[in-house]
Design an enzyme around this catalytic site. Structure first.
Site, PDB file in Angstrom:
ATOM      1  CD  GLU A  45       5.468   0.923  -1.751  1.00 11.22           C
ATOM      2  OE1 GLU A  45       4.805   0.343  -0.714  1.00 11.22           O
ATOM      3  OE2 GLU A  45       5.465   2.230  -1.865  1.00 11.22           O
ATOM      4  CG  MET A  84       6.099   5.944  -5.004  1.00  8.82           C
ATOM      5  SD  MET A  84       5.732   4.406  -3.791  1.00  8.82           S
ATOM      6  CE  MET A  84       7.067   4.645  -2.883  1.00  8.82           C
ATOM      7  CD  GLU A  85       5.492   5.503   0.321  1.00  6.95           C
ATOM      8  OE1 GLU A  85       5.787   4.615   1.071  1.00  6.95           O
ATOM      9  OE2 GLU A  85       4.789   5.765  -0.418  1.00  6.95           O
ATOM     10  CD  GLU A 131       1.355   8.829  -1.075  1.00  3.19           C
ATOM     11  OE1 GLU A 131       2.345   8.250  -0.857  1.00  3.19           O
ATOM     12  OE2 GLU A 131       0.209   8.220  -1.123  1.00  3.19           O
ATOM     13  N   GLY A 189      -2.147   5.687  -6.637  1.00  5.07           N
ATOM     14  CA  GLY A 189      -2.725   7.168  -6.406  1.00  5.07           C
ATOM     15  C   GLY A 189      -1.466   8.013  -6.266  1.00  5.07           C
TER      16      GLY A 189
END
Length: 882
Positions: free
Chosen positions: A128, A270-271, A305, A268
């Site tokens: 992303e 990433m999902e 997340e 921080g």
């Protein structure tokens, strides 16, 4: 809608792809410098599109090494390949076809940390927003969804762990010294949610039983030896899963959920579907290395997340202009989770502090943009506090407008209607309109208009009529590209308090919609008359910060003190204390600049100390009350011609007067606010530590000696107390022997722990005063400083630029010139990191003229540099232009 060329992208130009992607099969043969990627992509032409249109796939620094069409090598006359794109012509009009694309990439050399890279012996991806195009040619946009099958081949000894999205299909040996693993994600997803991790890591395992009775395997992967430090993250994950079922009815949908913690990461976390990749600072914690703030951040970000599984993954964005649809909504969800886990009032105060210190300056400066922008040049630069935090506030206002039941009905409809789709803000809002029957057309301006509204209020009481008249006016300032604005729908939570401190309930209200203690401001001006008011009320407006606005409401210190004692909404009680403090801090800054003595109003000092001593209030709230508005808050309120040295001096003088007046109270709090037994990161224990450390801060001002802080440093048995004591020593007594000894002790003790050493760098970067630049330069030569690690750069250079107004804003401009040098250096390796640190210059126009000229010169130096990345050029040009 490509954005990697620096061209301006417009929402109005959106159109669906000419081709529909049916499935993706990926095979990775991992190698540190020559990873082979084979992508088998099955497409069909979208009905109604030009039958002669070619397919154009995105790339970024790619080299094509093989291309098959339906498993036959494609004639070179039918395609064009560049590092940025692959165009294939003469395609079937309706029948599905398969492209097999082979690329070779170098993960070891990928310092941008986008796409597939290798760090510390671990292969990792970050896709992303547009990182997947650095792996293979692909329609790299969020509205292209497909199921993924992934095969990973790698050296078995170096990479015993081979992970990707979805469910594990199996694995086995694969020739001499190698093995493979296969993964399948049945849920169609965009390429930005793809993830791959390979290497040698330790694991913490657990299980979670969903509300329908399915058992989900939970795994958190960390560096070997750090497994015990992932226990809190695992606990937070299980609580998040349970909360999302109970609050939103959302059940997890795969057999396994994994988190991997890495040390080199631009974000921080990433999902990625089923395989979240985290910056390790938001996973690893124990009392020795993590502060209470670290524990709270881990809890929040783990939840954030995970919540993306539905708000972002199962339902994703149609295009990147809709980014707030997943981020703002999910921030709202993680805020609600943390509020339920901890103190709702204290959490709300922390949220608003962050919003005002970060998003309000963004909204009021050259980088201002709507929550849903209509143009962008580099999408990475729109992962902003406006999209995240203001986007969350807009969702919160929808909940305020519709009430608990109405909001739940709207969310349920959203999940049911759009599961598996890529959608827009309009789709989201329509669900709430359909569920509630309420027209949200005017309210939707919150998504489309930038700028923080200013609401001016005035009131008058008619004793004879027993009525109170409240006059309101709203103004939304001009912002880049939006010189004029329409009136917004602003929900203002409001209450009236009588002389005895009790709440006054009006019998009726004329002139405005008023329901559930919420007054709806919809016109540019509006007058509301409250009837049945038996005595002059003290008015509390925008309770719980029901709308993200600036409020101008002249209230006497006596009225504010009344609210600070009697408000039942503890956020509003804190706001009253803040409103008492700000005029004193603003006057102190002006007086310090003019060389005048600083004198605080007695009502302010007495009310603040009384709140600190009030045992009916939770310690965490009292700690928040004692944390006065920051120097950046004061600068924002002053508005312009700001002198950072005067602001700092004035605030220090105010702190000293409070400390002297309340010395006995602070000494008592410092002695009483202790925890017993083993360290506990829960909210109650954290609140006790917060209030004790607040008292220590004030005592350091009253006593004017490092002795107490040094004693606290020596006695500390947890990182919260240790780092706070070190901060007091470094920031209050930077040249003392006690500080030198403490800094050396801290470094020696934690030299092998990167996350703790980040704190050591950050504390020193934040030391006020012109001398700190020299210290920062010296620290960059420290053997522990690592330029290639984003966390380390943020801890030193980022802290200096964002959180040290007097050091960074030296009158001679050297701080700005230093930053220009660092930005140009970082940009060559990691443009995203460089661009984000550069946003520290967003408020340069608010400085006094000498500093502003220096800042402008530094920005021009960056702008004129050759080979500037699109990321940095976008920020610097907007910052100079705005």
């Amino acid at each position: 809608m490509r954005t990697d060329t620096g061209q301006v992208i417009h929402l109005a130009d959106y159109r669906p792809t000419d081709f529909v992607l049916e499935r993706v099969d990926l095979t990775f043969e991992l190698d540190p410098t020559e990873t082979k990627v084979e992508a088998r992509l099955i497409f069909h032409r979208r009905p109604g599109t030009d039958p002669a249109a070619p397919i154009v796939l995105d790339g970024d620094e790619l080299i094509l090494s093989g291309l098959l069409f339906d498993q036959v090598e494609l004639d070179p006359s039918r395609y064009d390949a560049t590092p940025e794109s692959l165009t294939v012509r003469d395609l079937p009009e309706s029948a599905p076809f398969e492209l097999t694309i082979t690329t070779v990439i170098n993960p070891e050399a990928n310092t941008k940390l986008m796409g597939l890279y290798r760090t510390g012996g671990i292969y990792c991806t970050q896709c992303e927003a547009e990182g997947f195009r650095r792996i293979t040619y692909f329609p790299d946009r969020p509205d292209v969804l497909a199921p993924f099958t992934v095969n990973i081949v790698a050296d078995k000894d170096a990479n015993p762990l081979l992970l990707s999205n979805g469910n594990f299909l199996g694995g086995a040996g694969y020739g001499p010294g190698k093995h493979f693993a296969a993964w399948f994600d049945p849920h169609p997803k965009p390429s930005y949610l793809f993830a791959l991790v390979a290497g040698d890591l330790g694991v913490v395992e657990d299980t979670f039983t969903t509300m329908s009775g399915r058992e989900v395997v939970l795994k958190i992967y960390v560096e070997h030896g750090k497994e015990p430090r992932a226990a809190y993250a695992m606990d937070a994950l299980k609580r998040s899963m349970k909360w999302d079922e109970e609050r939103f009815g959302r059940e997890y949908d795969l057999d396994i959920f994994m988190i991997v913690a890495v040390s080199d990461f631009n974000m921080g976390a990433m999902e990625n579907k089923g395989l979240n990749v985290f910056n390790d600072k938001y996973v690893l914690a124990d009392p020795e290395i993590a502060t209470d703030a670290d524990y709270a951040n881990i809890e929040t970000i783990i939840a954030h997340e995970y919540f993306h599984n539905w708000t972002g993954n199962r339902i994703t964005c149609r295009d990147w202009f809709q980014l707030c649809l997943k981020e703002g909504l999910t921030v709202y969800r993680d805020h609600e989770f943390s509020s339920d886990q901890r103190s709702r009032a204290v959490k709300r105060i922390a949220e608003v502090r962050h919003l005002k210190s970060e998003q309000f300056p963004e909204d009021g400066g050259p980088l201002a943009h709507p929550v849903r922008p209509t143009t962008y040049r580099e999408i990475n630069n729109f992962y902003t506090t406006t999209v995240y935090e203001k986007g969350s506030e807009v969702t919160r206002m929808i909940a305020t407008l519709l009430g608990k039941d109405g909001f739940k009905k709207g969310m349920d409809l959203y999940f049911d209607r759009h599961d598996g789709e890529a959608v827009t803000i309009e789709d989201f809002v329509k669900c709430f309109e359909d569920a509630s029957g309420r027209d949200l057309t005017q309210f939707s301006l919150w998504y489309h208009q930038a700028g923080t509204p200013l609401v001016t209020a005035s009131g008058s009481y008619d004793a004879a009529a027993g009525s109170f008249t409240l006059s309101l006016e709203q103004m939304i300032p001009a912002t880049p590209g939006q010189p004029s604005k329409e009136p917004m729908h602003i929900p203002l939570s409001l209450a009236l308090f009588g002389e005895n401190g009790g709440k006054i309930e009006p019998t009726s209200v004329d002139g405005a919609e008023y329901a559930g203690e919420v007054l709806h401001l919809t016109g540019r001006t509006q007058t509301a008359v409250f009837h049945g008011v038996g005595s002059r009320p003290v008015v509390s407006i925008n309770r719980s910060f029901s709308a993200p606005i600036n409020l101008h409401f002249d209230q006497s210190p006596a009225d504010l003190a009344h609210l600070a004692r009697h408000e039942t909404d503890h956020f509003a009680r804190w706001q009253a204390l803040t409103d008492l403090a700000l005029p004193n801090l603003l006057k102190a800054a002006r007086d310090a600049r003019e060389g005048k003595p600083v004198v605080c109003e007695a009502t302010f000092v007495e009310t603040l100390i009384a709140a600190a001593a009030d045992e009916s209030l939770e310690p965490a709230f009292r700690a928040q009350a004692l944390a006065l508005p920051s120097e950046s808050d004061i600068a924002r309120e002053l508005g312009g011609n700001n002198d950072p040295d005067a602001i700092h001096a004035g605030r220090q003088a105010v702190l000293k007067q409070i400390a002297d007046a309340g010395k006995d109270v602070f000494a008592g709090l410092y002695a009483a606010m202790t925890t017993s037994g083993d360290f506990n990161p829960d909210a109650k224990s954290a609140g006790l530590r917060a209030l004790r450390n607040s008292a220590l801060t004030y005592l350091s001002h009253a006593e004017q000696t490092p002795a107490r802080a040094k004693a606290a440093f020596d006695a500390a048995n947890n990182m919260t107390d240790l780092s706070h004591a070190l901060t007091i020593l470094a920031h209050r007594f930077p040249d003392s022997a006690e500080t030198s000894e403490a800094l050396a002790t801290f470094r020696e003790r934690f030299a092998e722990n990167a996350l703790v050493i980040d704190k050591w760098f950050a504390i020193q970067a934040g030391i006020p005063g012109a001398k700190t630049l020299g210290r920062v330069r010296a620290l960059m030569d420290d053997p522990l400083f690592k330029r290639t690690n984003p966390n380390r750069m943020r801890s030193l250079v980022g802290t200096f630029a964002f959180a040290n107004p007097t050091g960074f804003g030296r009158a001679d401009g050297e701080g700005y010139r230093f930053l220009a040098d660092q930005i140009l250096d970082i940009d060559g390796r990691n443009p995203q990191l460089a661009a984000r640190i550069l946003t520290s210059m967003r408020s340069w126009r608010s400085l006094e003229s000498v500093r502003a000229d220096h800042a402008r010169s530094a920005l021009i130096e960056i702008e004129r540099a050759a080979d500037l990345s699109t990321d940095v050029r976008d920020i610097v040009e907007r910052t100079l232009k705005g």
